[in-house]
Enzyme design. Structure first.
Site, PDB file in Angstrom:
ATOM      1  N   GLY A 156      -3.053 -38.277 -54.736  1.00 30.86           N
ATOM      2  CA  GLY A 156      -2.263 -39.467 -54.470  1.00 30.86           C
ATOM      3  C   GLY A 156      -0.811 -39.324 -54.866  1.00 30.86           C
ATOM      4  O   GLY A 156      -0.288 -38.221 -55.048  1.00 30.86           O
ATOM      5  N   CYS A 157      -0.161 -40.473 -55.051  1.00 28.37           N
ATOM      6  CA  CYS A 157       1.292 -40.518 -55.182  1.00 28.37           C
ATOM      7  C   CYS A 157       1.830 -39.830 -56.433  1.00 28.37           C
ATOM      8  O   CYS A 157       3.022 -39.498 -56.481  1.00 28.37           O
ATOM      9  CB  CYS A 157       1.764 -41.971 -55.172  1.00 28.37           C
ATOM     10  SG  CYS A 157       1.563 -42.798 -53.578  1.00 28.37           S
ATOM     11  N   TYR A 158       1.004 -39.610 -57.441  1.00 22.82           N
ATOM     12  CA  TYR A 158       1.501 -39.030 -58.689  1.00 22.82           C
ATOM     13  C   TYR A 158       1.350 -37.515 -58.753  1.00 22.82           C
ATOM     14  O   TYR A 158       1.694 -36.883 -59.764  1.00 22.82           O
ATOM     15  CB  TYR A 158       0.773 -39.651 -59.893  1.00 22.82           C
ATOM     16  CG  TYR A 158      -0.720 -39.393 -59.932  1.00 22.82           C
ATOM     17  CD1 TYR A 158      -1.230 -38.205 -60.453  1.00 22.82           C
ATOM     18  CD2 TYR A 158      -1.630 -40.335 -59.473  1.00 22.82           C
ATOM     19  CE1 TYR A 158      -2.590 -37.961 -60.500  1.00 22.82           C
ATOM     20  CE2 TYR A 158      -2.994 -40.108 -59.517  1.00 22.82           C
ATOM     21  CZ  TYR A 158      -3.469 -38.919 -60.025  1.00 22.82           C
ATOM     22  OH  TYR A 158      -4.825 -38.666 -60.064  1.00 22.82           O
TER      23      TYR A 158
END
Length: 382
Positions: A156-158
């Protein structure tokens, strides 16, 4: 030992999505309820995004395609292809983005050539193939076949943060190591029309982008600002597991992005930063806005708003995140690299050469779990 991100290359696909035009297309889809139409207009208008980019050429009105898979421009209709169809486009479009950004980062790293690379780390949560992007980077850049390869998938985004943290660990274990990190996210492959608020919110925010960086501890002269990778921390919030998720469905990957996410981040961001800042005596007791630069993952306008308000940051400190969101949207894990690029491009203090180690950077990103990744860096000036 100082581990430096010595070069950074970003790229976006050529198809441009203008937010107002995309809003009108989504709002005109058959099957939307009155509430769904209102949610589309509200989410798109409130996103603080002007333009995004897509690897789906069909999203351009100019494509004369008689058998479209994603978008029928003649009818203005968003189609719903299978997960396989979407992933086939990922394989075709992600591969050159991985290799071209990696090549650009390597060419920009003074004193380092393809023969020096010891590790390759690739990152994506928007598609799969094997032999994967790590393999493609090694083959197409002519790297040594003994290069150690790693792929971080579906985080995901991290995900840029664990990739950079791993690069730092490799360099600390071997001071001669040279790590090439390449990230590609093609989020628009998975857009769809729906009355579901999570799906609508995701369609209003997500975009495609790529970034690559060279990280090493080798003692080489600097010709441009670089980022010292000083420290990393990870925090799982006690709530929010069901408010952000990324699942595989029959018609693409399905985003769960609850409207309560910004409130969870608001409640827990100061606690997430405590162990990171406590590890640096120079920052003990220092107000958050006393740290020169803030690299905030712009998951959405409300997330940036909450972080800025909670930490008491100035609009100048928020500008790299806000401008990245405005120009490119949320490109998942690649986004924070675009924010770093803006910080690296800021003028030197007082228009003069800054002393190495003079400008600190605090970075953060958020993803499923709910996970908060944080990092301390230093902009090192030549």
């Amino acid at each position: 030992m100082t581990v430096l991100l010595r070069s950074l290359q970003t790229a976006v696909p050529p198809t441009v999505l203008k937010q107002a035009e995309a809003r009108d297309v989504f709002a005109a889809q058959e099957g939307l309820t009155r509430l769904g139409t209102r949610l589309v207009r509200t989410c798109f208008d409130a996103a603080a995004i002007d333009t995004r980019h897509s690897a789906v050429a069909e999203f351009s009105w100019d494509l004369p395609d008689t058998a479209p898979d994603f978008f029928d421009p003649a009818a203005g209709r968003i189609l719903n292809p299978s997960t396989k169809t979407r992933n086939d486009v990922f394989v075709r479009e992600a591969t050159p983005l991985f290799t071209e950004t990696a090549r650009g980062a390597l060419e920009a790293a003074d004193g380092i050539g393809p023969e020096d690379v010891t590790h390759v780390i690739t990152v994506s949560c928007t598609g799969f193939f094997n032999p994967g992007p790590d393999y493609r980077v090694v083959r197409e850049l002519g790297l040594r076949p003994s290069v150690q390869r790693f792929h971080l998938g579906f985080m995901g985004c991290y995900a840029a943060f664990p990739a950079l943290r791993a690069a730092k660990l490799f360099c600390e274990a071997d001071p001669n190591a040279v790590v090439l990190v390449a990230i590609v996210e093609l989020c628009t492959l998975h857009v769809r029309s729906s009355n579901n608020p999570d799906t609508i919110l995701g369609a209003s925010l997500f975009a495609d982008g790529a970034a690559a960086a060279v990280i090493t501890a080798r003692d080489l002269p600097l010709t441009r600002p670089a980022l010292s990778l000083d420290a990393f921390e990870t925090t799982l919030t006690p709530v929010g597991e069901d408010t952000m998720a990324w699942n595989i469905g029959d018609q693409g990957f399905e985003m769960v992005l609850g409207s309560y996410v910004p409130h969870i981040i608001d409640d827990h961001i100061t606690g997430a930063l405590e162990p990171l800042l406590a590890g640096d005596p120079a920052l003990a007791g220092r107000p958050h806005n006393g740290i020169e630069h803030w690299a905030i993952h712009p998951g959405g306008r409300s997330i940036v708003d909450k972080v800025v308000a909670r930490l008491g940051l100035s609009e100048a400190q928020a500008e790299p995140a806000r401008e990245t969101l405005r120009e490119f949207g949320n490109m998942s894990s690649a986004t924070i690299m675009f924010v770093f690029e803006r910080i690296l491009g800021l003028p030197l203090p007082d228009g003069e050469s800054g002393a190495p180690g003079s400008e600190r950077v605090c970075a953060m990103a958020f993803g499923p779990g709910l996970t908060i990744e944080t990092a301390l860096l230093t902009r090192v000036n030549p």
